[in-house]
Design a protein around this motif. Structure first.
Motif, PDB file in Angstrom:
ATOM      1  N   ARG A 128       2.158  16.234  20.112  1.00 15.93           N
ATOM      2  CA  ARG A 128       0.920  16.857  19.642  1.00 15.93           C
ATOM      3  C   ARG A 128       0.254  17.594  20.799  1.00 15.93           C
ATOM      4  O   ARG A 128       0.860  18.448  21.404  1.00 15.93           O
ATOM      5  CB  ARG A 128       0.023  15.812  19.000  1.00 15.93           C
ATOM      6  CG  ARG A 128       0.656  15.113  17.798  1.00 15.93           C
ATOM      7  CD  ARG A 128      -0.315  14.173  17.106  1.00 15.93           C
ATOM      8  NE  ARG A 128       0.313  13.543  15.950  1.00 15.93           N
ATOM      9  CZ  ARG A 128       0.966  12.396  15.979  1.00 15.93           C
ATOM     10  NH1 ARG A 128       1.074  11.730  17.134  1.00 15.93           N
ATOM     11  NH2 ARG A 128       1.510  11.892  14.902  1.00 15.93           N
ATOM     12  N   MET A 129      -0.981  17.252  21.130  1.00 16.55           N
ATOM     13  CA  MET A 129      -1.671  17.940  22.228  1.00 16.55           C
ATOM     14  C   MET A 129      -1.634  17.133  23.523  1.00 16.55           C
ATOM     15  O   MET A 129      -2.404  17.394  24.443  1.00 16.55           O
ATOM     16  CB  MET A 129      -3.110  18.252  21.833  1.00 16.55           C
ATOM     17  CG  MET A 129      -3.238  19.220  20.676  1.00 16.55           C
ATOM     18  SD  MET A 129      -2.303  20.762  20.920  1.00 16.55           S
ATOM     19  CE  MET A 129      -3.315  21.532  22.180  1.00 16.55           C
ATOM     20  N   GLU A 130      -0.742  16.167  23.600  1.00 16.59           N
ATOM     21  CA  GLU A 130      -0.614  15.363  24.819  1.00 16.59           C
ATOM     22  C   GLU A 130       0.461  15.944  25.726  1.00 16.59           C
ATOM     23  O   GLU A 130       1.486  16.453  25.253  1.00 16.59           O
ATOM     24  CB  GLU A 130      -0.271  13.913  24.474  1.00 16.59           C
ATOM     25  CG  GLU A 130      -0.337  12.976  25.675  1.00 16.59           C
ATOM     26  CD  GLU A 130      -0.177  11.520  25.278  1.00 16.59           C
ATOM     27  OE1 GLU A 130      -0.704  10.659  25.987  1.00 16.59           O
ATOM     28  OE2 GLU A 130       0.498  11.252  24.264  1.00 16.59           O
ATOM     29  N   VAL A 131       0.213  15.877  27.022  1.00 23.95           N
ATOM     30  CA  VAL A 131       1.179  16.359  28.014  1.00 23.95           C
ATOM     31  C   VAL A 131       1.239  15.375  29.174  1.00 23.95           C
ATOM     32  O   VAL A 131       0.302  14.597  29.401  1.00 23.95           O
ATOM     33  CB  VAL A 131       0.800  17.751  28.564  1.00 23.95           C
ATOM     34  CG1 VAL A 131       0.736  18.783  27.448  1.00 23.95           C
ATOM     35  CG2 VAL A 131      -0.508  17.709  29.347  1.00 23.95           C
ATOM     36  N   TYR A 132       2.345  15.410  29.897  1.00 24.50           N
ATOM     37  CA  TYR A 132       2.410  14.792  31.218  1.00 24.50           C
ATOM     38  C   TYR A 132       2.042  15.880  32.214  1.00 24.50           C
ATOM     39  O   TYR A 132       2.642  16.958  32.199  1.00 24.50           O
ATOM     40  CB  TYR A 132       3.809  14.265  31.514  1.00 24.50           C
ATOM     41  CG  TYR A 132       4.341  13.283  30.503  1.00 24.50           C
ATOM     42  CD1 TYR A 132       3.636  12.126  30.192  1.00 24.50           C
ATOM     43  CD2 TYR A 132       5.554  13.510  29.863  1.00 24.50           C
ATOM     44  CE1 TYR A 132       4.130  11.224  29.264  1.00 24.50           C
ATOM     45  CE2 TYR A 132       6.053  12.611  28.939  1.00 24.50           C
ATOM     46  CZ  TYR A 132       5.336  11.472  28.645  1.00 24.50           C
ATOM     47  OH  TYR A 132       5.819  10.580  27.729  1.00 24.50           O
ATOM     48  N   ARG A 133       1.104  15.606  33.081  1.00 23.93           N
ATOM     49  CA  ARG A 133       0.670  16.662  34.001  1.00 23.93           C
ATOM     50  C   ARG A 133       0.184  16.085  35.314  1.00 23.93           C
ATOM     51  O   ARG A 133      -0.130  14.902  35.439  1.00 23.93           O
ATOM     52  CB  ARG A 133      -0.417  17.527  33.369  1.00 23.93           C
ATOM     53  CG  ARG A 133      -1.695  16.785  32.969  1.00 23.93           C
ATOM     54  CD  ARG A 133      -2.734  16.842  34.060  1.00 23.93           C
ATOM     55  NE  ARG A 133      -4.046  16.427  33.615  1.00 23.93           N
ATOM     56  CZ  ARG A 133      -5.095  16.285  34.414  1.00 23.93           C
ATOM     57  NH1 ARG A 133      -4.985  16.517  35.711  1.00 23.93           N
ATOM     58  NH2 ARG A 133      -6.260  15.890  33.956  1.00 23.93           N
ATOM     59  N   ALA A 134       0.119  16.956  36.308  1.00 23.13           N
ATOM     60  CA  ALA A 134      -0.489  16.660  37.605  1.00 23.13           C
ATOM     61  C   ALA A 134      -1.058  17.979  38.111  1.00 23.13           C
ATOM     62  O   ALA A 134      -0.784  19.048  37.542  1.00 23.13           O
ATOM     63  CB  ALA A 134       0.529  16.095  38.588  1.00 23.13           C
ATOM     64  N   ILE A 135      -1.874  17.927  39.159  1.00 21.63           N
ATOM     65  CA  ILE A 135      -2.451  19.138  39.729  1.00 21.63           C
ATOM     66  C   ILE A 135      -2.181  19.150  41.231  1.00 21.63           C
ATOM     67  O   ILE A 135      -2.352  18.125  41.905  1.00 21.63           O
ATOM     68  CB  ILE A 135      -3.965  19.230  39.452  1.00 21.63           C
ATOM     69  CG1 ILE A 135      -4.229  19.271  37.940  1.00 21.63           C
ATOM     70  CG2 ILE A 135      -4.567  20.482  40.111  1.00 21.63           C
ATOM     71  CD1 ILE A 135      -5.708  19.238  37.581  1.00 21.63           C
ATOM     72  N   TYR A 136      -1.750  20.315  41.741  1.00 22.59           N
ATOM     73  CA  TYR A 136      -1.427  20.479  43.154  1.00 22.59           C
ATOM     74  C   TYR A 136      -2.133  21.713  43.705  1.00 22.59           C
ATOM     75  O   TYR A 136      -2.383  22.675  42.975  1.00 22.59           O
ATOM     76  CB  TYR A 136       0.086  20.653  43.349  1.00 22.59           C
ATOM     77  CG  TYR A 136       0.911  19.517  42.816  1.00 22.59           C
ATOM     78  CD1 TYR A 136       1.280  18.454  43.632  1.00 22.59           C
ATOM     79  CD2 TYR A 136       1.319  19.493  41.482  1.00 22.59           C
ATOM     80  CE1 TYR A 136       2.042  17.400  43.148  1.00 22.59           C
ATOM     81  CE2 TYR A 136       2.071  18.442  40.984  1.00 22.59           C
ATOM     82  CZ  TYR A 136       2.426  17.399  41.821  1.00 22.59           C
ATOM     83  OH  TYR A 136       3.167  16.355  41.334  1.00 22.59           O
ATOM     84  N   ASP A 137      -2.421  21.680  45.008  1.00 18.76           N
ATOM     85  CA  ASP A 137      -2.912  22.896  45.642  1.00 18.76           C
ATOM     86  C   ASP A 137      -1.719  23.719  46.118  1.00 18.76           C
ATOM     87  O   ASP A 137      -0.558  23.354  45.888  1.00 18.76           O
ATOM     88  CB  ASP A 137      -3.893  22.587  46.771  1.00 18.76           C
ATOM     89  CG  ASP A 137      -3.253  21.831  47.942  1.00 18.76           C
ATOM     90  OD1 ASP A 137      -2.003  21.766  48.022  1.00 18.76           O
ATOM     91  OD2 ASP A 137      -4.007  21.303  48.780  1.00 18.76           O
ATOM     92  N   GLN A 138      -1.984  24.842  46.789  1.00 18.82           N
ATOM     93  CA  GLN A 138      -0.905  25.742  47.193  1.00 18.82           C
ATOM     94  C   GLN A 138       0.007  25.132  48.267  1.00 18.82           C
ATOM     95  O   GLN A 138       1.143  25.569  48.439  1.00 18.82           O
ATOM     96  CB  GLN A 138      -1.493  27.050  47.710  1.00 18.82           C
ATOM     97  CG  GLN A 138      -2.060  27.934  46.624  1.00 18.82           C
ATOM     98  CD  GLN A 138      -0.982  28.581  45.780  1.00 18.82           C
ATOM     99  OE1 GLN A 138       0.027  29.018  46.292  1.00 18.82           O
ATOM    100  NE2 GLN A 138      -1.195  28.625  44.486  1.00 18.82           N
ATOM    101  N   ALA A 139      -0.492  24.113  48.958  1.00 18.40           N
ATOM    102  CA  ALA A 139       0.349  23.405  49.926  1.00 18.40           C
ATOM    103  C   ALA A 139       1.134  22.282  49.264  1.00 18.40           C
ATOM    104  O   ALA A 139       1.790  21.493  49.947  1.00 18.40           O
ATOM    105  CB  ALA A 139      -0.506  22.849  51.062  1.00 18.40           C
ATOM    106  N   LEU A 140       1.046  22.214  47.927  1.00 16.41           N
ATOM    107  CA  LEU A 140       1.722  21.207  47.106  1.00 16.41           C
ATOM    108  C   LEU A 140       1.215  19.799  47.385  1.00 16.41           C
ATOM    109  O   LEU A 140       1.932  18.819  47.188  1.00 16.41           O
ATOM    110  CB  LEU A 140       3.248  21.292  47.293  1.00 16.41           C
ATOM    111  CG  LEU A 140       3.862  22.659  46.937  1.00 16.41           C
ATOM    112  CD1 LEU A 140       5.369  22.625  47.155  1.00 16.41           C
ATOM    113  CD2 LEU A 140       3.530  23.052  45.507  1.00 16.41           C
ATOM    114  N   ARG A 141      -0.036  19.713  47.837  1.00 11.83           N
ATOM    115  CA  ARG A 141      -0.694  18.408  47.960  1.00 11.83           C
ATOM    116  C   ARG A 141      -1.280  18.032  46.599  1.00 11.83           C
ATOM    117  O   ARG A 141      -1.914  18.853  45.945  1.00 11.83           O
ATOM    118  CB  ARG A 141      -1.800  18.467  49.009  1.00 11.83           C
ATOM    119  CG  ARG A 141      -1.318  18.664  50.432  1.00 11.83           C
ATOM    120  CD  ARG A 141      -2.482  18.642  51.407  1.00 11.83           C
ATOM    121  NE  ARG A 141      -3.381  19.767  51.182  1.00 11.83           N
ATOM    122  CZ  ARG A 141      -3.515  20.799  52.008  1.00 11.83           C
ATOM    123  NH1 ARG A 141      -2.806  20.855  53.118  1.00 11.83           N
ATOM    124  NH2 ARG A 141      -4.356  21.774  51.732  1.00 11.83           N
TER     125      ARG A 141
END
Length: 232
Positions: A128-141
């Motif tokens: 449905r509207m669920e996802v597996y996600r993460a957030i990274y900056d441009q340095a991949l931190r």
């Protein structure tokens, strides 16, 4: 410096993929984007890239596998194949976070067009509207940890003024209309997972000796697998 060849698998999504890297650079890969073919095609892809590169298992330094989150069946096949090869060849095993691999691959593909302060949000479709996600900056931190999240139009309202974020992956492809008109959220469609995206992370972990225990290593499913009864 001696060359370190690493065999890599990515099976966390519909894409079945194998790659071979040397000192962190991909030298061969195969991607097949078809449903339910991991069990029948993965070992064939491995044979193809070894034949293409003229390498064999004694030439390898390690095996790396995308460990999840993602498809329960795909991850199980990828990890069990990796563990079986490591048992047979006595090679060390490296586990790569799937979303971190996606972020590295996306940055490499779009490095010439990304603003330096744009955040990266890889997404894998859950349901449905669920996802597996993460957030990274441009340095991949990592800026936000791996999570199973239900996405709605307000999901990124906490972004500071002027901050932009780009969403990509199978989870982002279903959000095309959700953020229309939101200048801070951009969706890049049709990004596909690939074992070639694991090369830099796999080599970094190899040099650091960050190996997993082959006997006890399990995929990172994030959520328990639930069987359902098909509707009549």
């Amino acid at each position: 410096m001696s060359n370190h060849h690493i065999l890599q698998f990515e099976t966390a999504t519909q894409v079945c993929s194998a790659a071979l890297s040397t000192n962190g650079e991909t030298i061969a890969f195969r991607d097949v984007n078809e449903p339910n073919i991991h069990a029948s095609r993965l070992t064939l892809l491995i044979e193809e890239i070894l034949r293409e590169t003229g390498l064999s298992f004694p030439d390898l330094s390690a095996v790396a596998v995308s460990k999840g989150p993602g498809s329960y069946t795909g991850l199980r096949i990828g990890v069990s194949t990796a563990k079986g090869l490591c048992y047979a060849t006595d090679l060390p095993l490296i586990g790569i976070d799937t979303l971190a691999g996606m972020a590295a691959g996306f940055k490499e593909l779009h490095k010439s067009s990304l603003d330096a302060d744009t955040w990266l949000c890889p997404m894998i479709d859950a349901r449905r509207m669920e996802v597996y996600r993460a957030i990274y900056d441009q340095a991949l931190r990592p800026l936000a940890p791996v999570s199973a999240t239900i996405i709605d139009a307000q999901s990124f309202d906490t972004l500071k003024s002027g901050q932009r974020i780009v969403l990509f992956g199978s989870g982002a492809d279903k959000l095309n209309t959700l953020f229309s008109g939101n200048e801070r959220v951009e969706i890049i469609a049709d990004f596909k997972n690939s074992a070639q995206h694991l090369s830099h992370n796999a080599y970094r972990k190899f040099l650091a000796g960050e190996f997993v225990d082959v006997a006890y290593f399990e995929p990172y499913y994030l959520k328990d697998f639930v069987t359902t009864t098909p509707k009549k």
